[in-house]
Design a protein around this motif. Structure first.
Motif, PDB file in Angstrom:
ATOM      1  N   ARG A 293       0.847  -1.376  -0.139  1.00  0.00           N
ATOM      2  CA  ARG A 293      -0.095   0.003   0.070  1.00  0.00           C
ATOM      3  C   ARG A 293       0.899   1.241  -0.104  1.00  0.00           C
ATOM      4  NH1 ARG A 293      -2.659  -2.984   3.995  1.00  0.00           N
ATOM      5  NH2 ARG A 293      -4.828  -4.057   2.976  1.00  0.00           N
ATOM      6  N   ARG A 294       2.117   1.114   0.454  1.00  0.00           N
ATOM      7  CA  ARG A 294       2.840   2.221   0.556  1.00  0.00           C
ATOM      8  C   ARG A 294       3.951   2.190  -0.206  1.00  0.00           C
ATOM      9  NH1 ARG A 294       0.266   0.651   4.971  1.00  0.00           N
ATOM     10  NH2 ARG A 294      -0.654   2.256   6.321  1.00  0.00           N
ATOM     11  N   GLN A 295       4.068   1.430  -1.444  1.00  0.00           N
ATOM     12  CA  GLN A 295       5.250   1.530  -2.211  1.00  0.00           C
ATOM     13  C   GLN A 295       5.152   2.704  -2.887  1.00  0.00           C
ATOM     14  OE1 GLN A 295       4.484  -1.167  -5.622  1.00  0.00           O
ATOM     15  NE2 GLN A 295       6.587  -1.826  -5.726  1.00  0.00           N
ATOM     16  N   ALA A 296       6.279   3.092  -3.162  1.00  0.00           N
ATOM     17  CA  ALA A 296       6.511   4.674  -3.876  1.00  0.00           C
ATOM     18  C   ALA A 296       5.923   4.590  -5.467  1.00  0.00           C
ATOM     19  CB  ALA A 296       7.968   4.947  -3.668  1.00  0.00           C
ATOM     20  N   THR A 297       5.613   5.595  -5.665  1.00  0.00           N
ATOM     21  CA  THR A 297       5.004   5.738  -7.190  1.00  0.00           C
ATOM     22  C   THR A 297       5.738   7.076  -7.776  1.00  0.00           C
ATOM     23  OG1 THR A 297       3.085   7.126  -6.260  1.00  0.00           O
ATOM     24  CG2 THR A 297       2.848   4.696  -6.647  1.00  0.00           C
ATOM     25  N   THR A 298       6.357   7.710  -7.083  1.00  0.00           N
ATOM     26  CA  THR A 298       6.874   9.079  -7.635  1.00  0.00           C
ATOM     27  C   THR A 298       8.487   9.137  -7.114  1.00  0.00           C
ATOM     28  OG1 THR A 298       6.138  10.279  -5.853  1.00  0.00           O
ATOM     29  CG2 THR A 298       4.861  10.306  -7.887  1.00  0.00           C
ATOM     30  N   GLU A 299       9.291   9.798  -7.621  1.00  0.00           N
ATOM     31  CA  GLU A 299      10.437  10.286  -7.016  1.00  0.00           C
ATOM     32  C   GLU A 299      10.663  11.330  -6.239  1.00  0.00           C
ATOM     33  OE1 GLU A 299      15.154  10.634  -8.759  1.00  0.00           O
ATOM     34  OE2 GLU A 299      13.342   9.718  -9.906  1.00  0.00           O
ATOM     35  N   ASP A 300      11.098  11.304  -5.034  1.00  0.00           N
ATOM     36  CA  ASP A 300      11.352  12.376  -4.288  1.00  0.00           C
ATOM     37  C   ASP A 300      12.624  12.249  -3.257  1.00  0.00           C
ATOM     38  OD1 ASP A 300      11.101  14.494  -2.337  1.00  0.00           O
ATOM     39  OD2 ASP A 300       9.351  13.392  -1.276  1.00  0.00           O
ATOM     40  N   ALA A 305      12.009   8.330  -1.921  1.00  0.00           N
ATOM     41  CA  ALA A 305      11.141   7.726  -2.723  1.00  0.00           C
ATOM     42  C   ALA A 305      11.692   7.589  -4.288  1.00  0.00           C
ATOM     43  CB  ALA A 305       9.945   8.113  -2.527  1.00  0.00           C
ATOM     44  N   GLU A 306      11.432   6.291  -4.873  1.00  0.00           N
ATOM     45  CA  GLU A 306      11.666   6.106  -6.203  1.00  0.00           C
ATOM     46  C   GLU A 306      10.494   5.213  -6.707  1.00  0.00           C
ATOM     47  OE1 GLU A 306      15.256   4.703  -6.952  1.00  0.00           O
ATOM     48  OE2 GLU A 306      16.593   6.178  -6.152  1.00  0.00           O
ATOM     49  N   PRO A 307       9.961   5.314  -7.837  1.00  0.00           N
ATOM     50  CA  PRO A 307       8.664   4.400  -8.193  1.00  0.00           C
ATOM     51  C   PRO A 307       9.133   2.890  -7.982  1.00  0.00           C
ATOM     52  CG  PRO A 307       9.052   6.276  -9.674  1.00  0.00           C
ATOM     53  CD  PRO A 307      10.262   6.236  -8.765  1.00  0.00           C
ATOM     54  N   GLY A 308       8.292   2.395  -7.283  1.00  0.00           N
ATOM     55  CA  GLY A 308       8.506   1.019  -7.132  1.00  0.00           C
ATOM     56  C   GLY A 308       9.232   0.542  -5.796  1.00  0.00           C
ATOM     57  N   LYS A 309       9.925   1.517  -5.248  1.00  0.00           N
ATOM     58  CA  LYS A 309      10.630   1.127  -3.893  1.00  0.00           C
ATOM     59  C   LYS A 309       9.777   0.849  -2.754  1.00  0.00           C
ATOM     60  CE  LYS A 309      14.932   2.918  -2.280  1.00  0.00           C
ATOM     61  NZ  LYS A 309      15.671   4.282  -2.137  1.00  0.00           N
ATOM     62  N   ILE A 310      10.207  -0.090  -2.037  1.00  0.00           N
ATOM     63  CA  ILE A 310       9.522  -0.576  -0.773  1.00  0.00           C
ATOM     64  C   ILE A 310      10.191   0.347   0.427  1.00  0.00           C
ATOM     65  CG2 ILE A 310       9.175  -2.169   0.973  1.00  0.00           C
ATOM     66  CD1 ILE A 310       7.593  -2.643  -1.618  1.00  0.00           C
ATOM     67  N   LEU A 311       9.253   0.675   1.454  1.00  0.00           N
ATOM     68  CA  LEU A 311       9.751   1.913   2.391  1.00  0.00           C
ATOM     69  C   LEU A 311      10.616   1.283   3.509  1.00  0.00           C
ATOM     70  CD1 LEU A 311       8.097   1.304   5.273  1.00  0.00           C
ATOM     71  CD2 LEU A 311       6.302   2.283   4.033  1.00  0.00           C
ATOM     72  N   HIS A 312      11.402   2.167   4.157  1.00  0.00           N
ATOM     73  CA  HIS A 312      12.186   1.849   5.198  1.00  0.00           C
ATOM     74  C   HIS A 312      11.682   2.078   6.514  1.00  0.00           C
ATOM     75  CE1 HIS A 312      15.671   1.492   7.798  1.00  0.00           C
ATOM     76  NE2 HIS A 312      15.520   2.523   8.283  1.00  0.00           N
ATOM     77  N   PRO A 359      -3.197 -10.595  -6.910  1.00  0.00           N
ATOM     78  CA  PRO A 359      -3.333  -9.260  -6.766  1.00  0.00           C
ATOM     79  C   PRO A 359      -2.206  -8.637  -6.395  1.00  0.00           C
ATOM     80  CG  PRO A 359      -4.795 -10.594  -5.523  1.00  0.00           C
ATOM     81  CD  PRO A 359      -4.037 -11.531  -6.314  1.00  0.00           C
ATOM     82  N   PHE A 360      -1.199  -9.257  -6.192  1.00  0.00           N
ATOM     83  CA  PHE A 360       0.171  -8.622  -5.593  1.00  0.00           C
ATOM     84  C   PHE A 360       1.026  -8.130  -7.183  1.00  0.00           C
ATOM     85  CE2 PHE A 360      -0.559 -10.980  -1.888  1.00  0.00           C
ATOM     86  CZ  PHE A 360      -0.426 -10.142  -0.869  1.00  0.00           C
ATOM     87  N   LEU A 361       0.527  -8.727  -8.273  1.00  0.00           N
ATOM     88  CA  LEU A 361       1.371  -8.387  -9.561  1.00  0.00           C
ATOM     89  C   LEU A 361       1.577  -7.038  -9.722  1.00  0.00           C
ATOM     90  CD1 LEU A 361       2.331 -10.220 -11.906  1.00  0.00           C
ATOM     91  CD2 LEU A 361       0.381 -10.011 -12.933  1.00  0.00           C
ATOM     92  N   PRO A 362       0.928  -6.087  -9.616  1.00  0.00           N
ATOM     93  CA  PRO A 362       1.349  -4.641  -9.895  1.00  0.00           C
ATOM     94  C   PRO A 362       2.529  -4.444  -9.216  1.00  0.00           C
ATOM     95  CG  PRO A 362      -1.178  -4.764  -9.836  1.00  0.00           C
ATOM     96  CD  PRO A 362      -0.781  -6.142  -9.570  1.00  0.00           C
ATOM     97  N   THR A 363       2.299  -4.868  -7.596  1.00  0.00           N
ATOM     98  CA  THR A 363       3.716  -4.469  -6.799  1.00  0.00           C
ATOM     99  C   THR A 363       4.832  -4.932  -7.132  1.00  0.00           C
ATOM    100  OG1 THR A 363       1.858  -4.023  -5.063  1.00  0.00           O
ATOM    101  CG2 THR A 363       4.143  -4.074  -4.396  1.00  0.00           C
TER     102      THR A 363
END
Length: 665
Positions: A293-300, A305-312, A359-363
């Protein structure tokens, strides 16, 4: 100078986002002690006395949500030196409620009269300030009185204190509140009172969680008493580190640890779920969903954050003091993304239906995309560099600023390409290929090729030394040179499929040399390195989970005898710490005792979850439901008649035994 509180002598209880730290006698008031909820200290003083004198603790015990203290009132003596007035404190946490049951017991043949007082108050200090040693002199918050109850308010909570029976005297001032009761005991009698401290949340913050439900009651390895000691308390701790996702309360993950990390950490939650997967597949699913749910979608750059990245990590607000100040949601980790993919594949291997993976395929695809882009911009390897100026210098599990050491003891310059991150990525890519094939999705072949190419790059660039002295560097530095300090990192790649059998043999032999293998586990850095410090956070200490990951690798690669050596070390550690695994301990013993790392957190999720690794490694459990494999290769050191209960495979609970039995329930 402000100093971080040391925790090694504290009694610690935890239930979800709630944790209580006290001295051995149950008192709160020393630096670092208190009751914390939602990263705030709601109770900073809890001081129990009889006739104005503190009690003397004789024994204390903590596990999961409880702390129990046996104390005596030495000033109330009898005709002999034996203590005749004893006080039992039973502290229990349940989400936003702390309950303390106080029983005063007289063993005297004469009547006893005394006055019991309880001083209490809260300073509302932010957790980061307490951790940084910056909250020691904060005054208590103003006390409000409502009949027989007292309380105080911080910016996020209203805290109230009630007692039964009600105090006969109630005083309050600038030092907090003082509750008093007369105690009159007939010979050989007792009296009990109960104090309840309740936190009432105000406005919601970014990540308000609740305790999660994690039932491990049936999990047990029946062998010898050492196994009960090594598993019982740790499994209780794990169950009460469970928290719910505020966005989906049915999804449960493990908070990283108390007191400083009682929230969602990507890497910690993923490893803990992997360790516990044989016993808690629901935890794995909750962890996967919570992070997805909290996977990054943008770069910051400010958050990493970077698209597709899992949080720390996720906090309820900005967290930190000084140079490192992290935003509420921070993505500064190089390994959480491939580890998320590894956990998804593991969960499928343990029986998650293939269609439930869809359901996890997009992630999954987004995570793979991040891995591919990350490697492409860094010479084909996953690497990290903090560009924000206020984030973590090192973004693997060894995240202290001085962790990456060359053989000469110097600190390697960034950007850093960690050995274990490459191994996780190889494992993730190959696991993803299996998942894509099972789902009938394209791309499996290209991800196998990607994993093979990354393996070749590691083989070409990370090996140092020659012959029997060859080993894997812990990383490549900013100049592309091996960070050739001998460290525990190489143990992480044993189970990833990165190595050939011959290479695995080299790694195993190097891990088990005396400069790395201690009586209590595998050290983070060789004792032969000039930078070695047995009390260095990542420069010679022993981390329980780090040793557990190596143990998984030893069993996965068929090194049964070596695995048994490491199991014995962890059982030895359990005996030394009364069965509650710490975050880390010193790399050198004192006699037969593990010397504490004074600032070590406990319970820590992946340390407590090591109990699960110990059990599955001891029986040599192997599960791959899609391949039709459920098998055991038990340790010869297990006694006759052993059994392991609580294993869950494909929705069925298995009971495994030394006679080859495998029963379902």
């Amino acid at each position: 100078m402000a100093q971080q509180p040391w925790l090694h002598e504290f009694e610690i209880a935890v239930d979800g986002p709630s944790t209580a730290l006290s001295a051995h006698d149950g008192q709160m008031g020393a630096p670092g002690t208190g009751w914390f909820l939602d990263d705030r200290r709601l109770l900073s003083r809890l001081d129990l006395r009889l006739d104005g004198e503190p009690l003397t603790a004789v024994a204390a015990d903590s596990a999961g949500p409880r702390t129990d203290v046996w104390a005596v009132a030495r000033q109330l003596s009898g005709p002999t030196p034996d203590p005749v007035v004893q006080v039992h404190r039973e502290r229990r946490l349940e989400d936003a409620v702390l309950t303390e049951t106080i029983t005063v017991v007289s063993r005297s043949a004469e009547p006893v009269s005394a006055t019991l007082t309880l001083a209490c108050g809260g300073d509302g200090a932010a957790l980061a300030a307490v951790k940084g040693g910056l909250a020691d002199d904060l005054p208590p918050l103003p006390v409000h009185v409502d009949g027989d109850d007292v309380g105080w308010d911080d910016e996020h909570h209203r805290t109230t204190v009630t007692a039964a029976p009600a105090p006969t005297d109630l005083d309050h001032g600038t030092e907090g509140a003082l509750l008093s009761w007369p105690v009159r005991l007939a010979p050989h009698s007792a009296t009990t009172l109960e104090v309840t401290v309740t936190a009432h949340r105000g406005a919601a913050s970014a990540f308000d969680t609740r305790p999660g439900r994690l039932d491990l009651a049936s999990v047990r390895l029946q062998a010898d008493p050492r196994w009960d000691l090594a598993t019982r308390t740790n499994l209780a701790d794990v169950a009460h580190l469970a928290q719910t996702d505020p966005a989906a309360p049915d999804d449960v993950f493990l908070a990283a640890g108390t007191p400083w990390y009682l929230t969602l950490f990507g890497r910690d939650a993923l490893w803990s779920a992997r360790f516990l997967l044989p016993f808690a597949p629901g935890l794995a699913l909750g962890t996967l969903r919570t992070l997805a749910r909290r996977q990054a979608t943008t770069e910051d750059p400010a958050t990493g954050a970077e698209p597709g990245k899992i949080l720390h990590e996720v906090r309820r607000g900005t967290f930190g003091e000084g140079e490192i100040t992290l935003p509420p949601t921070y993505y500064g980790t190089v390994d959480a993304t491939p580890l998320w993919v590894c956990l998804l594949h593991d969960t499928w291997r343990f029986g998650l239906p293939t269609e439930d993976v869809r359901p996890f395929l997009p992630t999954l695809r987004a995570a793979l995309g991040w891995m591919e882009r990350s490697a492409a911009r860094a010479d084909g390897l996953l690497s990290y560099l903090d560009s924000s100026g206020h984030g973590l210098t090192n973004q693997g599990w060894k995240d202290s600023g001085d962790a990456m050491r060359r053989a000469d003891g110097t600190v390697a310059p960034a950007p850093i390409a960690l050995l274990e991150a490459q191994g996780y990525a190889v494992e993730a890519a190959r696991g993803a290929a299996r998942l894509l094939e099972a789902l009938g999705e394209p791309g499996a072949g290209s991800w196998r090729d990607w994993a093979d190419a990354l393996s070749a790059r590691v083989r070409d660039r990370f090996w140092v030394g020659s012959g029997d002295d060859a080993y894997l560097a812990m990383a490549l530095d900013g100049q592309g040179r091996p960070v050739d300090g001998v460290g525990s990192n190489m143990g992480h790649v044993l189970e990833t499929g990165l190595l050939t059998p011959e290479e695995s043999d080299h790694v195993v032999r190097r891990l088990l040399r005396p400069d790395l293998l201690t009586p209590f586990g595998i050290a983070t850095l060789s004792s032969g390195n000039p930078a070695y410090n047995p009390l260095g956070y990542h420069t010679g200490s022993v981390w329980t989970h780090d040793t557990a990951i190596a143990l998984r690798g030893l069993t996965a690669t068929g090194h049964r005898a070596e695995a048994d050596t490491v199991i014995e070390a962890l059982l030895h550690l359990a005996q030394s710490v009364d069965g509650r695994f710490p975050e880390l301990t010193s790399g050198e013993p004192l006699g037969s005792t593990a010397v504490p790392y004074p600032a070590s957190c406990r319970p820590q999720a992946w340390s407590a979850a090591t109990a699960a690794v110990l059990m599955t490694a001891a029986v040599g459990l192997r599960v791959d439901v899609p391949a039709g494999v459920v098998s055991c290769d038990p340790s010869p050191s297990l006694p006759r008649g052993w059994s392991l209960r609580g294993v869950q495979v494909a929705g069925e609970e298995l009971a495994l035994g030394d006679d080859g039995s495998r029963t379902t329930s």
